[in-house]
Design a protein around this motif. Structure first.
Motif, PDB file in Angstrom:
ATOM      1  N   ARG A 171     -57.135 -63.903 -44.288  1.00 56.63           N
ATOM      2  CA  ARG A 171     -56.390 -64.683 -44.974  1.00 56.63           C
ATOM      3  C   ARG A 171     -56.101 -66.425 -45.066  1.00 56.63           C
ATOM      4  O   ARG A 171     -56.305 -67.532 -45.678  1.00 56.63           O
ATOM      5  CB  ARG A 171     -54.566 -64.558 -45.030  1.00 56.63           C
ATOM      6  CG  ARG A 171     -55.040 -62.790 -45.905  1.00 56.63           C
ATOM      7  CD  ARG A 171     -53.289 -62.694 -46.499  1.00 56.63           C
ATOM      8  NE  ARG A 171     -53.209 -60.765 -46.929  1.00 56.63           N
ATOM      9  CZ  ARG A 171     -52.828 -60.086 -47.084  1.00 56.63           C
ATOM     10  NH1 ARG A 171     -51.454 -60.505 -46.199  1.00 56.63           N
ATOM     11  NH2 ARG A 171     -52.633 -58.863 -47.111  1.00 56.63           N
ATOM     12  N   ARG A 217     -53.379 -55.969 -37.957  1.00 54.78           N
ATOM     13  CA  ARG A 217     -52.817 -56.676 -39.089  1.00 54.78           C
ATOM     14  C   ARG A 217     -51.987 -58.097 -38.199  1.00 54.78           C
ATOM     15  O   ARG A 217     -52.735 -59.364 -39.097  1.00 54.78           O
ATOM     16  CB  ARG A 217     -51.058 -56.666 -38.855  1.00 54.78           C
ATOM     17  CG  ARG A 217     -50.188 -55.972 -39.105  1.00 54.78           C
ATOM     18  CD  ARG A 217     -48.269 -55.659 -39.187  1.00 54.78           C
ATOM     19  NE  ARG A 217     -47.873 -56.348 -38.878  1.00 54.78           N
ATOM     20  CZ  ARG A 217     -46.595 -56.956 -38.688  1.00 54.78           C
ATOM     21  NH1 ARG A 217     -45.872 -55.369 -38.136  1.00 54.78           N
ATOM     22  NH2 ARG A 217     -45.852 -57.730 -39.088  1.00 54.78           N
ATOM     23  N   VAL A 246     -60.040 -55.425 -44.735  1.00 55.12           N
ATOM     24  CA  VAL A 246     -58.986 -54.783 -43.432  1.00 55.12           C
ATOM     25  C   VAL A 246     -58.545 -53.915 -43.413  1.00 55.12           C
ATOM     26  O   VAL A 246     -57.075 -53.707 -44.119  1.00 55.12           O
ATOM     27  CB  VAL A 246     -59.102 -56.672 -42.427  1.00 55.12           C
ATOM     28  CG1 VAL A 246     -57.834 -56.469 -41.398  1.00 55.12           C
ATOM     29  CG2 VAL A 246     -59.244 -57.162 -42.705  1.00 55.12           C
ATOM     30  N   ARG A 252     -56.199 -59.104 -40.279  1.00 53.72           N
ATOM     31  CA  ARG A 252     -55.926 -59.278 -41.840  1.00 53.72           C
ATOM     32  C   ARG A 252     -54.862 -61.040 -42.274  1.00 53.72           C
ATOM     33  O   ARG A 252     -55.887 -61.274 -43.226  1.00 53.72           O
ATOM     34  CB  ARG A 252     -55.284 -58.233 -42.303  1.00 53.72           C
ATOM     35  CG  ARG A 252     -54.479 -58.326 -43.839  1.00 53.72           C
ATOM     36  CD  ARG A 252     -53.120 -57.799 -44.341  1.00 53.72           C
ATOM     37  NE  ARG A 252     -52.094 -57.474 -43.752  1.00 53.72           N
ATOM     38  CZ  ARG A 252     -51.422 -56.947 -44.205  1.00 53.72           C
ATOM     39  NH1 ARG A 252     -51.322 -55.532 -45.253  1.00 53.72           N
ATOM     40  NH2 ARG A 252     -50.168 -56.359 -43.686  1.00 53.72           N
ATOM     41  N   HIS A 292     -62.898 -59.527 -47.976  1.00 50.58           N
ATOM     42  CA  HIS A 292     -62.597 -58.539 -46.786  1.00 50.58           C
ATOM     43  C   HIS A 292     -62.079 -56.911 -47.643  1.00 50.58           C
ATOM     44  O   HIS A 292     -61.412 -57.289 -48.196  1.00 50.58           O
ATOM     45  CB  HIS A 292     -61.467 -59.476 -45.681  1.00 50.58           C
ATOM     46  CG  HIS A 292     -60.273 -59.863 -46.718  1.00 50.58           C
ATOM     47  ND1 HIS A 292     -59.780 -60.668 -46.818  1.00 50.58           N
ATOM     48  CD2 HIS A 292     -59.000 -59.283 -46.217  1.00 50.58           C
ATOM     49  CE1 HIS A 292     -58.605 -60.304 -47.422  1.00 50.58           C
ATOM     50  NE2 HIS A 292     -58.684 -59.837 -46.850  1.00 50.58           N
TER      51      HIS A 292
END
Ligand code: FAD
Length: 366
Positions: free
Chosen positions: A334, A327, A346, A330, A344
Motif C-alpha cells: 500500500r 500483514r 496479498v 500488504r 496487488h
C-alpha cells in the motif's frame, strides 16, 4: 437456449414484509432488482427470478441456463425468505420443476485418491479422479474448498441441496472438515487433478488427511474461487509453502516474455522443487533453516531490500503466506505501489497457532 425453470409457493403471514428486505438485501449483493406490473424481477449471475405476493403466500419462479445458476437462485430466494420470515415462523419451502430432487451442489464434486507422491519431505502431491471437472480448469480462480470426512467413517456424508433449495449439512459426527487448497494441475479430459499438501506439525484435518491418505479414499471439492493470474508488465511473487502450489501454477502459465521475481520461503534446501517459469522471471528460495514456519521475517526482509518500480510498466504483486508476513507485505504494497498502474493481491493463507476455522472467522470479523 433452453432455460431450466423451478417454482415454489411459500405460505407467509405477510409476504410483502418478507419480499421488501429480500429485495434490498439482494440489491446490496449486486442483483438487478426491478418491478413490472406488480411482479418483482431479480437478475443475479445470469439467472432470473420473478416474485409476486398473493393472499398469504410468496410465489417465486426462477430460471437459469444451467443447473448451477438455477440452484444458486433457488438458494438466494429460499435462504432470504427464511432469514426475513417473522421470528418463530419457519416457512415450508418445496420447489417443483427442474432440480427438485435432493442433489449435491452443482459446484461440488466427489474426488477419489489415485496416487500420493512425496514431492519433498514436507510436500505431498495427491492425485484425484473426478467427474465433469471443466469448471475447475481456469486460471481465473485457482482455489477450492476441500471437504475432508472424519477419519474412519465407512461412508462419507456430503452437503446436499434439499427439496427446499437450502444446503443441508450432515450431522456433526459425519460432517466433513472444510479446508482451502489450490489446484496445482488439472486434466479435464483425463478427469484428474493434483493438489500439493503441506505436511505440518500440529496437523489439522488437511495435513492429517494428506499424511494418512490411501488410494481409493474420497473427499469432496467445491469451487473454484479466489482470484487468479493478472496481466502485467512485470511480476513480483511472494509465497511460503502454502502459496507455492498457486505460485507454481501461475508461473507455468505466464507468457514466455513475462519478467519479474518470485521469492519463496521454505524450510530448507530439501524443500526446493523444480518449477517451470519464463526465463525473464527469476526465482529466489529463502530458507528458514530450523526456524518454525510463520516465525520469520524472510519474505518481508527480502521485500524491504528490493527496488520498487519507478517509471517502467505496470507491476503486479501477488503474495500468499502466513498471517504476520501477509500483514507486513500488504502494508508495504500500500505504501510503495503506484495505485494508478500497479495492482496487488496479498492473502493470508494460514495463521500460526490457530486453525482454518478460527482464521476464517477472524478474517470475516476484521
Ligand atoms: C486460498 C488458499 C489456498 C491454499 N492452498 C493451499 C495449498 O495448495 N496447499 C497447502 O498445503 N495449503 C494451502 N493453503 C493453506 C491451508 O489451507 C492451511 O494451511 C490450513 O490451515 C491447513 O489446514 P489443516 O487442517 O492442516 O490445519 P488447521 O486445522 O487449519 O490448523 C491446525 C494447526 O496447524 C497450523 N498450520 C496450518 N497450516 C500450517 C502450515 N502450512 N505450516 C505450519 N503450521 C500450519 C495452524 O496454525 C494450527 O495451529 C491455502 C489457503 C488458502 C486460503
Amino acid at each position: 437456449m433452453t432455460m431450466l425453470r423451478a417454482e415454489t409457493r411459500i405460505a407467509l403471514p405477510d409476504p410483502a414484509a418478507v419480499l421488501r428486505p429480500l429485495c434490498e438485501h439482494l440489491r446490496e449483493h449486486e442483483a438487478e432488482v426491478g418491478e413490472v406490473d406488480g411482479v418483482t424481477t431479480i437478475g443475479l449471475d445470469g439467472s432470473r427470478a420473478e416474485l409476486r405476493t398473493v393472499a398469504g403466500a410468496l410465489v417465486a419462479v426462477v430460471e437459469a441456463s444451467d443447473l448451477a445458476g438455477l440452484q444458486g437462485m433457488k438458494l438466494a430466494v429460499a435462504s432470504h425468505v427464511v432469514e426475513f420470515a417473522p421470528q418463530g415462523f419457519a416457512p415450508t419451502i418445496r420447489w417443483s420443476g427442474d432440480g427438485a430432487e435432493p442433489m449435491l451442489p452443482p459446484d461440488f464434486r466427489v474426488l477419489m485418491v489415485t496416487t500420493a507422491e512425496q514431492l519433498t519431505p514436507h510436500m505431498r502431491r495427491i492425485r484425484f479422479r473426478g467427474e465433469d471437472l471443466a469448471r475447475y480448469d481456469t486460471l481465473e480462480a485457482l482455489h477450492v474448498r476441500l471437504f475432508i470426512p472424519p477419519p474412519g467413517l465407512p461412508e462419507p456424508a456430503w452437503p446436499m441441496i434439499g427439496a427446499d433449495g437450502l444446503l443441508q449439512t450432515p450431522p456433526p459426527e459425519q460432517r466433513p472438515a472444510i479446508r482451502k487448497y489450490t489446484i496445482r494441475e488439472i486434466d479435464v479430459a483425463a478427469g484428474t487433478l493434483a493438489i500439493d499438501f503441506v505436511l505440518h506439525d500440529d496437523a489439522g484435518p488437511g495435513s492429517a488427511f494428506a499424511a494418512r491418505v490411501q488410494v481409493g479414499d474420497r473427499i469432496g471439492m467445491a469451487g473454484p474461487g479466489g482470484r487468479g493470474l493478472k496481466q502485467a508488465a512485470r511480476y513480483l511473487f511472494l509465497a511460503d509453502e502454502t502459496g507455492l502450489p498457486a505460485l507454481a501454477r501461475m508461473l507455468g502459465h505466464l507468457p514466455a516474455g513475462a519478467t519479474g521475481l518470485a521469492l519463496v520461503e521454505i524450510a530448507d534446501a530439501a524443500e526446493r522443487q523444480p518449477l517451470v517459469l519464463p526465463s525473464g522471471v527469476s526465482l529466489r528460495w529463502l530458507h528458514r533453516d530450523g526456524a518454525a514456519p510463520g516465525s520469520t521475517s524472510l519474505l518481508t526482509d527480502a521485500l524491504a531490500t528490493l527496488d520498487w518500480p519507478a517509471g517502467e510498466g505496470s507491476l503486479y504483486l501477488w503474495a500468499a503466506c502466513e498471517h504476520t508476513a501477509f500483514r507486513e507485505i500488504r502494508a508495504a504494497a500500500r505504501q510503495s505501489l503506484r495505485p494508478e498502474i500497479d495492482a496487488h493481491l496479498v492473502v493470508s493463507y494460514w495463521r500460526a497457532g490457530i486453525s482454518e476455522e478460527q482464521h476464517a472467522a477472524e478474517k470475516k470479523a476484521a
